[in-house]
Design a protein around this motif. Structure first.
Motif, PDB file in Angstrom:
ATOM      1  N   THR A 682       0.470  -1.845  -0.106  1.00  0.00           N
ATOM      2  CA  THR A 682       0.708  -0.209   0.202  1.00  0.00           C
ATOM      3  C   THR A 682       1.049   1.620   0.087  1.00  0.00           C
ATOM      4  N   ASN A 683       0.349   2.469  -0.281  1.00  0.00           N
ATOM      5  CA  ASN A 683       1.223   3.851  -0.255  1.00  0.00           C
ATOM      6  C   ASN A 683       0.085   4.045   0.606  1.00  0.00           C
ATOM      7  N   ASN A 684      -1.121   5.186   0.062  1.00  0.00           N
ATOM      8  CA  ASN A 684      -1.410   6.100   0.753  1.00  0.00           C
ATOM      9  C   ASN A 684      -3.189   5.804   0.754  1.00  0.00           C
ATOM     10  N   GLU A 685      -3.436   4.521   0.825  1.00  0.00           N
ATOM     11  CA  GLU A 685      -4.333   3.986   1.205  1.00  0.00           C
ATOM     12  C   GLU A 685      -4.708   2.857   2.553  1.00  0.00           C
ATOM     13  N   TYR A 686      -3.166   3.781   3.636  1.00  0.00           N
ATOM     14  CA  TYR A 686      -3.182   3.235   4.782  1.00  0.00           C
ATOM     15  C   TYR A 686      -1.798   4.208   5.014  1.00  0.00           C
ATOM     16  N   PRO A 687      -1.944   4.464   6.294  1.00  0.00           N
ATOM     17  CA  PRO A 687      -1.104   5.902   6.621  1.00  0.00           C
ATOM     18  C   PRO A 687       0.623   5.202   7.257  1.00  0.00           C
ATOM     19  N   ASN A 688       1.179   4.230   6.125  1.00  0.00           N
ATOM     20  CA  ASN A 688       2.057   3.503   6.647  1.00  0.00           C
ATOM     21  C   ASN A 688       3.034   5.023   6.913  1.00  0.00           C
ATOM     22  N   TRP A 689       3.989   4.740   8.005  1.00  0.00           N
ATOM     23  CA  TRP A 689       4.610   5.741   8.683  1.00  0.00           C
ATOM     24  C   TRP A 689       4.651   6.056   8.668  1.00  0.00           C
ATOM     25  N   ARG A 690       3.283   6.336   9.725  1.00  0.00           N
ATOM     26  CA  ARG A 690       2.636   8.198  10.059  1.00  0.00           C
ATOM     27  C   ARG A 690       2.060   7.846  11.734  1.00  0.00           C
ATOM     28  N   ILE A 691       2.258   6.040  11.655  1.00  0.00           N
ATOM     29  CA  ILE A 691       1.606   5.938  13.338  1.00  0.00           C
ATOM     30  C   ILE A 691       2.188   6.681  14.328  1.00  0.00           C
ATOM     31  N   PRO A 692       1.856   7.390  15.322  1.00  0.00           N
ATOM     32  CA  PRO A 692       2.003   8.015  16.409  1.00  0.00           C
ATOM     33  C   PRO A 692       1.865   6.602  17.250  1.00  0.00           C
ATOM     34  N   LEU A 693       3.271   6.857  18.603  1.00  0.00           N
ATOM     35  CA  LEU A 693       3.256   5.674  19.363  1.00  0.00           C
ATOM     36  C   LEU A 693       2.237   6.004  20.400  1.00  0.00           C
ATOM     37  N   ALA A 694       0.886   4.565  20.790  1.00  0.00           N
ATOM     38  CA  ALA A 694       0.157   5.254  21.549  1.00  0.00           C
ATOM     39  C   ALA A 694      -0.244   3.809  22.614  1.00  0.00           C
ATOM     40  N   ASP A 695      -0.889   3.641  23.482  1.00  0.00           N
ATOM     41  CA  ASP A 695      -1.364   2.147  24.312  1.00  0.00           C
ATOM     42  C   ASP A 695      -2.120   1.450  23.574  1.00  0.00           C
ATOM     43  N   GLU A 696      -3.234   0.608  24.587  1.00  0.00           N
ATOM     44  CA  GLU A 696      -4.185  -0.166  23.774  1.00  0.00           C
ATOM     45  C   GLU A 696      -5.454   0.696  23.418  1.00  0.00           C
ATOM     46  N   HIS A 697      -5.399   1.480  24.425  1.00  0.00           N
ATOM     47  CA  HIS A 697      -6.741   2.652  25.029  1.00  0.00           C
ATOM     48  C   HIS A 697      -6.435   4.120  23.798  1.00  0.00           C
ATOM     49  N   LEU A 698      -5.841   4.070  22.589  1.00  0.00           N
ATOM     50  CA  LEU A 698      -4.645   4.736  21.423  1.00  0.00           C
ATOM     51  C   LEU A 698      -4.909   6.795  22.375  1.00  0.00           C
ATOM     52  N   ASN A 699      -4.105   5.747  23.406  1.00  0.00           N
ATOM     53  CA  ASN A 699      -3.855   7.263  23.952  1.00  0.00           C
ATOM     54  C   ASN A 699      -1.876   7.447  23.968  1.00  0.00           C
ATOM     55  N   VAL A 700      -1.940   8.414  23.516  1.00  0.00           N
ATOM     56  CA  VAL A 700      -0.011   8.682  23.595  1.00  0.00           C
ATOM     57  C   VAL A 700       1.096   8.148  24.580  1.00  0.00           C
ATOM     58  N   VAL A 701       1.993   7.822  24.573  1.00  0.00           N
ATOM     59  CA  VAL A 701       2.245   7.229  25.323  1.00  0.00           C
ATOM     60  C   VAL A 701       3.926   8.294  25.226  1.00  0.00           C
ATOM     61  N   PRO A 702       4.032   9.422  25.640  1.00  0.00           N
ATOM     62  CA  PRO A 702       5.315  10.996  25.319  1.00  0.00           C
ATOM     63  C   PRO A 702       6.438   9.519  25.957  1.00  0.00           C
ATOM     64  N   LEU A 703       7.402  10.376  25.472  1.00  0.00           N
ATOM     65  CA  LEU A 703       8.920   9.924  26.040  1.00  0.00           C
ATOM     66  C   LEU A 703       9.044   9.794  26.943  1.00  0.00           C
ATOM     67  N   GLU A 704       8.425  10.970  27.883  1.00  0.00           N
ATOM     68  CA  GLU A 704       8.387  11.677  29.389  1.00  0.00           C
ATOM     69  C   GLU A 704       7.961  10.236  30.572  1.00  0.00           C
ATOM     70  N   GLU A 705       7.523   9.757  29.454  1.00  0.00           N
ATOM     71  CA  GLU A 705       6.370   8.722  30.566  1.00  0.00           C
ATOM     72  C   GLU A 705       6.919   6.850  29.951  1.00  0.00           C
ATOM     73  N   LEU A 706       7.715   7.084  29.053  1.00  0.00           N
ATOM     74  CA  LEU A 706       7.702   5.323  28.137  1.00  0.00           C
ATOM     75  C   LEU A 706       8.221   4.322  29.437  1.00  0.00           C
ATOM     76  N   PHE A 707       9.055   4.507  29.896  1.00  0.00           N
ATOM     77  CA  PHE A 707      10.050   3.602  30.584  1.00  0.00           C
ATOM     78  C   PHE A 707       9.505   3.460  32.407  1.00  0.00           C
ATOM     79  N   ASP A 708       8.491   4.195  32.239  1.00  0.00           N
ATOM     80  CA  ASP A 708       7.908   3.826  33.729  1.00  0.00           C
ATOM     81  C   ASP A 708       6.204   3.151  33.386  1.00  0.00           C
ATOM     82  N   ASN A 709       6.350   3.506  32.302  1.00  0.00           N
ATOM     83  CA  ASN A 709       5.028   2.806  32.191  1.00  0.00           C
ATOM     84  C   ASN A 709       5.396   0.906  32.454  1.00  0.00           C
TER      85      ASN A 709
END
Length: 721
Positions: A682-709
């Protein structure tokens, strides 16, 4: 039994002889063990892409003669490989009864002081050229020749010819910690992981903090990141990190403006301007749906221009000048291409477009450089800053105690309209692209649109293009992962205008390129990983192992005839992981996200029900392997959804049973993400390489909290067990 070799009649044909003479495959065995013979029109087109005429019988005969005459009249091949500690020899063409002499200039400019012996050849090569009888003599390359890129001088009579002499270690040495155990690290998409200081996209400062945090809070020894090769200078930016405009340089859109030393020289008014630009994109850091590189870059580029125009102190300017002098023509190539792109627009490859109309030597290009000297220097400066920040991240990783630090990813090739191809067209095949033949996953084959490096140019130039690229990557990383490492042995070339099915393999001198990898890795105590997934010929696997290059073992792929292999049976020389960036994270895969996505995008080649049944059978087989080997309590399978995290943990415990020298855990798995970073096909049919890091609830996981997860800490505990 079906014939699997070409007939004597076919092998005797001049076209077939010519193709084989220059490394173009005339037949191949596919992934399904199916035998194919390449059609004449494909061979003619691929030979043309190599600059070899083969469209008529006369042209074929002339090309055969030209290739053979060139090889027989030269004194020595332009590139010679030597293995450190071994006594090697190179054949020299010489008139009969004439004894050649040889000397070596070492990489540091000094003359090799030892004795170089010259003897008779093996007698297998003798021919008449221009009424002169030519035979071969043998120049002995000494065992004590040090590693490096040297020059071999061969003299026969009044003729002297030089060759690039690559003296490489036999193999990449294992790090001490890997000899009797393993190291482990994380796999991450840098752009997807943002901090409060990000400009909407993860950057080099985030990478530095991520490396230090990963070591401090999880004990890991590396982070494998997406390719960081150079991209376009202005929006829109290509999302895929695997389609760069140059592999020689790094992507300056990952710069953190505030981390530049000159940021401190800004006036209060200029600082306020930078802060205002950042405030425009700061909300992007909280977007869990989509990475917006273009919005980020429009704001960040304005900030970088302000910092650039503020100037530099004497010491920093001297460092910048030294960088420009060191990089020379290569930097001018990229900076000039960026300037043309900036002022004339994105190249399209169509007639009348600037890339088609002008070359690097065109007066119009020179006039543009003279018209915008500041903008040209701005692009040089951004590359210097980007390199500095990436090197700083690697230094911080090592200072924090990471054994490897950054593991960079090398893409297969470059964009057909990028800087490398425009400035150095002689390095690339003309009229062909790289891809893959049909297989069970892609029945129509794949065309990756990237022009392949010419094996003829590589040999002629002592593999300078490849050497510089590998050296540049190891200057900023402790390990390099080579995407599609089979491409060092052979690449599937597709002639322009033909489908991916109508291509053939072109062979490369893998021993030379693997030797370069071993040489550059040994100089920095580095590691090389080759992505060798799929069907790998035995000779490729044997060669990689012999050179100390690790392959890849992916838990979801370690299966045969419907059964998963126990991790204890995996090969030691590999980087082991549960999945790859081309698959959904484990949570998504267990919930059949790959099935749903392929159906939604129309990627299935057969009935949906067949694919579902296949995926379900694979799922059951994986659970059976986990249970049979004691990684998972079978009772948990009564409610897989409720016990999904325990199943994921079991899959990572399985990695610990493998003998693999490197283990990798996915950041997306560690936080519960379910979305794939990339959907092949796929190309633009799916947002390849554009998915932000989020948890199972689609909440963003910021770097400041990442390694305390909490989940990440549980996964790290397993990896440290």
């Amino acid at each position: 039994m079906t014939e699997r070799t070409e007939s004597a009649e076919r092998l005797a044909r001049p076209l077939i002889r010519l193709a084989k003479l220059v490394g173009v495959a005339t037949s191949y065995v596919g992934m399904s063990n199916d035998y194919h013979e390449i059609e004449d029109d494909v061979l003619v087109a691929v030979l043309a892409a190599l600059g070899i005429a083969a469209s008529t019988d006369e042209a074929i005969d002339d090309s055969i003669k030209r290739v053979l005459d060139e090889r027989r009249t030269r004194l020595v091949p332009p590139t010679v490989l030597h293995v450190v500690g071994k006594r090697d020899s190179v054949l020299v063409n010489t008139p009969i009864l004439t004894v050649p002499s040889a000397s070596i200039t070492l990489e540091n400019g000094e003359a090799y002081a030892g004795k170089i012996e010259v003897g008779a050849g093996d007698g297998s090569q003798a021919y008449v050229i221009n009424d002169e009888f030519i035979a071969t003599a043998s120049v002995q390359l000494p065992e004590d020749l040090p590693a490096g890129y040297h020059t071999l001088h061969v003299t026969v009579g009044k003729r002297t010819q030089d060759a690039v002499l690559i003296s490489a270690p036999e193999r990449v040495p294992l790090l001490d910690e890997m000899k009797s155990g393993h190291l482990w690290g994380w796999m991450a998409q840098l752009y997807s992981i943002r901090s409060a200081g990000s400009w909407g996209v993860g950057d080099y400062e985030d990478l530095k903090n991520m490396l230090v945090g990963a070591k401090k809070k999880t004990g890991s020894d590396f982070i494998l990141v997406n390719p960081l090769h150079a991209g376009e200078p202005v929006s829109p930016l290509t999302p895929s990190p695997y389609l760069p405009v140059s592999r020689r340089f790094v992507n300056f859109t990952y710069i953190r403006p505030e981390a530049i030393e000159e940021f401190g020289l800004l006036s209060d008014e200029q600082t306020a301007q930078v802060n205002e630009l950042r405030s425009q994109v700061e909300p992007l850091n909280g977007d869990s749906q989509l990475i917006d590189r273009d919005a980020m870059w429009r704001a960040k580029m304005g900030a970088l221009w302000l910092i650039f125009k503020a100037g530099r102190g004497q010491e920093r300017q001297a460092a910048f000048d030294a960088y420009k002098a060191e990089q020379g023509d290569e930097l001018e190539a990229y900076a000039t291409w960026c300037l043309c792109y900036d002022k004339w627009g994105a190249p399209t490859g169509e007639d009348g477009n600037w890339e088609k109309a002008y070359t690097k030597d065109s007066p119009e290009v020179q006039a543009l450089r003279e018209q915008y000297p500041d903008t040209l220097d701005f692009y040089r400066w951004m590359e210097w800053v980007a390199v500095d920040q990436l090197e700083d991240a690697q230094r911080a990783a090592r200072d924090a105690g990471m054994r490897i630090g950054v593991m960079s990813d090398m893409a297969v090739g470059v964009h057909p309209l990028g800087a490398d191809v425009w400035w150095y067209p002689e390095r690339f095949a003309k009229g062909a692209t790289v891809g893959a033949p049909p297989d069970m996953f892609n029945q129509q084959g794949q065309d990756w649109s990237q022009p392949p490096l010419s094996p003829i140019d590589l040999e002629r130039t002592g593999y300078r293009t490849y050497r510089d690229m590998v050296h540049g990557m190891f200057a900023k990383a402790g390990a390099v992962r080579i995407d599609h490492i089979l491409g060092l042995f052979r690449l599937w070339w597709i002639p322009a205008g033909k489908p991916a099915t109508d291509g053939t393999y072109v062979h490369y001198d893998a021993n030379v390129m693997l030797g370069i990898l071993a040489l550059e890795a040994s100089r920095v105590d580095g590691v090389v990983v080759g992505e060798d997934l799929g069907v790998v010929p035995d000779y490729v696997a044997d060669s990689l192992s012999a050179h100390g290059i690790l392959g890849c073992a992916v838990e979801w792929f370690e299966q045969f005839e419907g059964k998963f292999r126990a991790p204890a049976d995996w090969r030691p020389y590999a980087l082991a992981s549960v999945n790859t960036h081309d698959l959904p994270p484990v949570a998504g895969y267990l919930e059949y996200e790959h099935v749903k996505l392929r159906e939604q995008l129309g990627l299935l080649t057969g009935p949906k029900e067949d694919f579902e049944r296949s995926a379900q059978a694979e799922h059951r087989a994986m659970m059976k392997m986990l249970v049979d080997n004691g990684y998972l309590d079978e009772s948990l399978l009564a409610d897989e959804q409720a016990n999904e995290w325990k199943i994921i943990q079991a899959m990572y415990r399985a990695l610990q049973d493998s003998p693999c020298k490197l283990l990798a855990a996915s950041i997306t798995d560690a936080v519960g993400e379910k979305r794939a970073q990339n959907q092949p096909g796929t190309n633009n049919e799916y947002p390849n390489w554009r998915i932000p890091l989020a948890d199972e609830h689609l909440n963003v996981v910021p770097l400041e909290e990442l390694f305390d997860n909490s989940k990440l800490q549980q996964l790290a505990a397993i990896m440290n067990d």
